[in-house]
Design a protein around this motif. Sequence first.
Motif, PDB file in Angstrom:
ATOM      1  N   ASP A  97       0.689  -1.379   0.101  1.00  0.00           N
ATOM      2  CA  ASP A  97      -0.053  -0.033   0.040  1.00  0.00           C
ATOM      3  C   ASP A  97       0.980   1.314  -0.015  1.00  0.00           C
ATOM      4  N   ARG A  98       1.986   1.140   0.854  1.00  0.00           N
ATOM      5  CA  ARG A  98       2.828   2.397   0.790  1.00  0.00           C
ATOM      6  C   ARG A  98       3.411   2.393  -0.535  1.00  0.00           C
ATOM      7  N   VAL A  99       3.784   1.493  -1.337  1.00  0.00           N
ATOM      8  CA  VAL A  99       4.510   1.660  -2.483  1.00  0.00           C
ATOM      9  C   VAL A  99       3.572   2.257  -3.421  1.00  0.00           C
ATOM     10  N   ARG A 100       2.330   1.730  -3.458  1.00  0.00           N
ATOM     11  CA  ARG A 100       1.276   2.374  -4.206  1.00  0.00           C
ATOM     12  C   ARG A 100       1.070   3.884  -3.921  1.00  0.00           C
ATOM     13  N   SER A 101       1.098   4.059  -2.652  1.00  0.00           N
ATOM     14  CA  SER A 101       0.843   5.554  -2.386  1.00  0.00           C
ATOM     15  C   SER A 101       1.819   6.516  -2.935  1.00  0.00           C
ATOM     16  N   ARG A 102       3.056   6.052  -3.298  1.00  0.00           N
ATOM     17  CA  ARG A 102       4.117   6.814  -4.164  1.00  0.00           C
ATOM     18  C   ARG A 102       3.803   6.786  -5.456  1.00  0.00           C
ATOM     19  N   GLY A 103       2.685   6.269  -6.067  1.00  0.00           N
ATOM     20  CA  GLY A 103       2.367   6.414  -7.535  1.00  0.00           C
ATOM     21  C   GLY A 103       3.249   5.312  -8.340  1.00  0.00           C
ATOM     22  N   LEU A 104       3.979   4.460  -7.782  1.00  0.00           N
ATOM     23  CA  LEU A 104       4.551   3.355  -8.495  1.00  0.00           C
ATOM     24  C   LEU A 104       3.855   2.051  -8.751  1.00  0.00           C
ATOM     25  N   SER A 105       3.875   1.521  -9.689  1.00  0.00           N
ATOM     26  CA  SER A 105       3.415   0.380 -10.123  1.00  0.00           C
ATOM     27  C   SER A 105       3.798  -0.788  -9.321  1.00  0.00           C
ATOM     28  N   CYS A 106       2.685  -1.630  -8.893  1.00  0.00           N
ATOM     29  CA  CYS A 106       2.914  -2.947  -7.943  1.00  0.00           C
ATOM     30  C   CYS A 106       2.699  -4.081  -8.759  1.00  0.00           C
ATOM     31  N   LEU A 111       6.129 -17.814  -9.440  1.00  0.00           N
ATOM     32  CA  LEU A 111       6.152 -18.879 -10.073  1.00  0.00           C
ATOM     33  C   LEU A 111       4.946 -19.762 -10.211  1.00  0.00           C
ATOM     34  N   ALA A 112       3.918 -19.182  -9.444  1.00  0.00           N
ATOM     35  CA  ALA A 112       2.681 -19.986  -9.178  1.00  0.00           C
ATOM     36  C   ALA A 112       2.014 -19.921 -10.817  1.00  0.00           C
ATOM     37  N   LEU A 113       0.973 -20.753 -10.609  1.00  0.00           N
ATOM     38  CA  LEU A 113      -0.045 -20.972 -11.870  1.00  0.00           C
ATOM     39  C   LEU A 113      -1.134 -19.813 -11.685  1.00  0.00           C
ATOM     40  N   ALA A 114      -1.543 -19.093 -13.169  1.00  0.00           N
ATOM     41  CA  ALA A 114      -2.437 -18.263 -12.791  1.00  0.00           C
ATOM     42  C   ALA A 114      -3.571 -18.766 -11.958  1.00  0.00           C
ATOM     43  N   SER A 115      -3.990 -19.869 -12.127  1.00  0.00           N
ATOM     44  CA  SER A 115      -5.042 -20.654 -11.390  1.00  0.00           C
ATOM     45  C   SER A 115      -4.774 -20.499  -9.873  1.00  0.00           C
ATOM     46  N   ASP A 116      -3.645 -20.555  -9.470  1.00  0.00           N
ATOM     47  CA  ASP A 116      -3.384 -20.492  -8.163  1.00  0.00           C
ATOM     48  C   ASP A 116      -3.304 -19.210  -7.753  1.00  0.00           C
ATOM     49  N   LEU A 117      -2.869 -18.228  -8.471  1.00  0.00           N
ATOM     50  CA  LEU A 117      -2.413 -16.731  -7.859  1.00  0.00           C
ATOM     51  C   LEU A 117      -3.577 -16.031  -7.223  1.00  0.00           C
ATOM     52  N   ASP A 118      -4.769 -15.908  -7.861  1.00  0.00           N
ATOM     53  CA  ASP A 118      -5.840 -15.479  -6.854  1.00  0.00           C
ATOM     54  C   ASP A 118      -5.742 -15.630  -5.501  1.00  0.00           C
ATOM     55  N   HIS A 119      -5.880 -17.115  -5.348  1.00  0.00           N
ATOM     56  CA  HIS A 119      -5.771 -17.405  -3.960  1.00  0.00           C
ATOM     57  C   HIS A 119      -4.611 -17.112  -2.972  1.00  0.00           C
ATOM     58  N   LEU A 120      -3.592 -16.980  -3.467  1.00  0.00           N
ATOM     59  CA  LEU A 120      -2.141 -16.584  -2.917  1.00  0.00           C
ATOM     60  C   LEU A 120      -2.268 -15.101  -2.543  1.00  0.00           C
ATOM     61  N   LEU A 121      -2.723 -14.543  -3.671  1.00  0.00           N
ATOM     62  CA  LEU A 121      -3.077 -12.757  -3.452  1.00  0.00           C
ATOM     63  C   LEU A 121      -3.972 -12.560  -2.199  1.00  0.00           C
ATOM     64  N   ARG A 122      -4.956 -13.316  -2.506  1.00  0.00           N
ATOM     65  CA  ARG A 122      -6.113 -12.999  -1.358  1.00  0.00           C
ATOM     66  C   ARG A 122      -5.648 -13.254   0.155  1.00  0.00           C
ATOM     67  N   VAL A 123      -4.984 -14.459   0.177  1.00  0.00           N
ATOM     68  CA  VAL A 123      -4.600 -14.860   1.620  1.00  0.00           C
ATOM     69  C   VAL A 123      -3.447 -13.889   1.902  1.00  0.00           C
ATOM     70  N   ALA A 124      -2.568 -13.448   0.978  1.00  0.00           N
ATOM     71  CA  ALA A 124      -1.585 -12.416   1.414  1.00  0.00           C
ATOM     72  C   ALA A 124      -2.161 -11.165   1.796  1.00  0.00           C
ATOM     73  N   ALA A 125      -3.454 -10.791   1.529  1.00  0.00           N
ATOM     74  CA  ALA A 125      -4.165  -9.514   1.925  1.00  0.00           C
ATOM     75  C   ALA A 125      -3.732  -8.169   0.967  1.00  0.00           C
ATOM     76  N   VAL A 126      -3.216  -8.757  -0.401  1.00  0.00           N
ATOM     77  CA  VAL A 126      -2.597  -7.776  -1.426  1.00  0.00           C
ATOM     78  C   VAL A 126      -3.566  -8.068  -2.692  1.00  0.00           C
ATOM     79  N   ALA A 127      -4.573  -8.628  -2.828  1.00  0.00           N
ATOM     80  CA  ALA A 127      -5.192  -9.107  -4.156  1.00  0.00           C
ATOM     81  C   ALA A 127      -5.744  -7.660  -4.676  1.00  0.00           C
ATOM     82  N   ASP A 128      -6.124  -6.687  -4.043  1.00  0.00           N
ATOM     83  CA  ASP A 128      -6.630  -5.406  -4.560  1.00  0.00           C
ATOM     84  C   ASP A 128      -5.538  -4.434  -4.680  1.00  0.00           C
ATOM     85  N   LEU A 129      -4.315  -4.508  -4.418  1.00  0.00           N
ATOM     86  CA  LEU A 129      -3.278  -3.752  -4.624  1.00  0.00           C
ATOM     87  C   LEU A 129      -2.223  -4.085  -5.721  1.00  0.00           C
ATOM     88  N   MET A 130      -2.449  -5.061  -6.412  1.00  0.00           N
ATOM     89  CA  MET A 130      -1.590  -5.280  -7.373  1.00  0.00           C
ATOM     90  C   MET A 130      -2.302  -4.858  -8.568  1.00  0.00           C
TER      91      MET A 130
END
Length: 246
Positions: A97-106, A111-130
């Motif tokens: 969130d702080r990186v994004r607040s600087r106007g930088l792309s996140c 190495l995960a498959l696309a089918s697994d990534l949504d789960h990983l990002l959700r559990v990491a609590a950053v799905a809406d920040l990438m």
Amino acid sequence: MARIRAVLFDIDGTLLDSNDAHAHAWLDALRGHGKSVPFEHVRSRIGMSQARLLRELVDIDADSLEGRALAEHRSAVFKAHYLPDLGPLPGARVLVDRVRSRGLSCVAVTLALASDLDHLLRVAAVADLMDYVVTMEDVDQAEGDPDLVDAALGRIGVPAEEAVFVGDTPYDIAAAKRAGVAAIVLRTGGWKDAELEGAIAIYDGPAELASRLDDSPIAKGVHDAVTAAPRFGGMRTRRTAVPRGM
């Protein structure tokens, strides 16, 4: 000196406390296929590509029938038995969130498959920040380690000198180096500092990097960070995706 415009984030072991879980899932799958491998042999290879891990551990081609069966078994075991108990590393969401607040792309680079990534990002609590994601499906996996970092730079249209990669393993450093990108490494991967040679800075975890972001290579740029090395604990001075929703 070019300013930093994008931060590429590894997910497993960097934002998500999952490296041990991945190792145990591989062990379960391997044992299910009659392969007995010591835990430490698997754990030390978490962060490698799947193809390289299988080749080094049990000399199996990832594209063979056995290799595909093993990979599918591991994925199913991980999702069913380990993913539900995982959580983000302290400070993971604050950092992104702080990186994004600087106007930088996140950018999530994994190495995960696309089918697994949504789960990983959700559990990491950053799905809406990438802003972008780059996965194994976005690169040629025919030979060697996949050039995920290079693929991410191409997708976001940012030159290597204007990006920083944040990871947690020597394999992340190597991937960044192949693409000409500076790497910041977190100790959350379980590696010793001496094994993280090539990173321009080392932090205990996302929380420390977030708290020191103003003085980090992300804010100050790679050249300033290298020349001001004593200001960064554990720093090494040797310098060596697709939009969400697509």
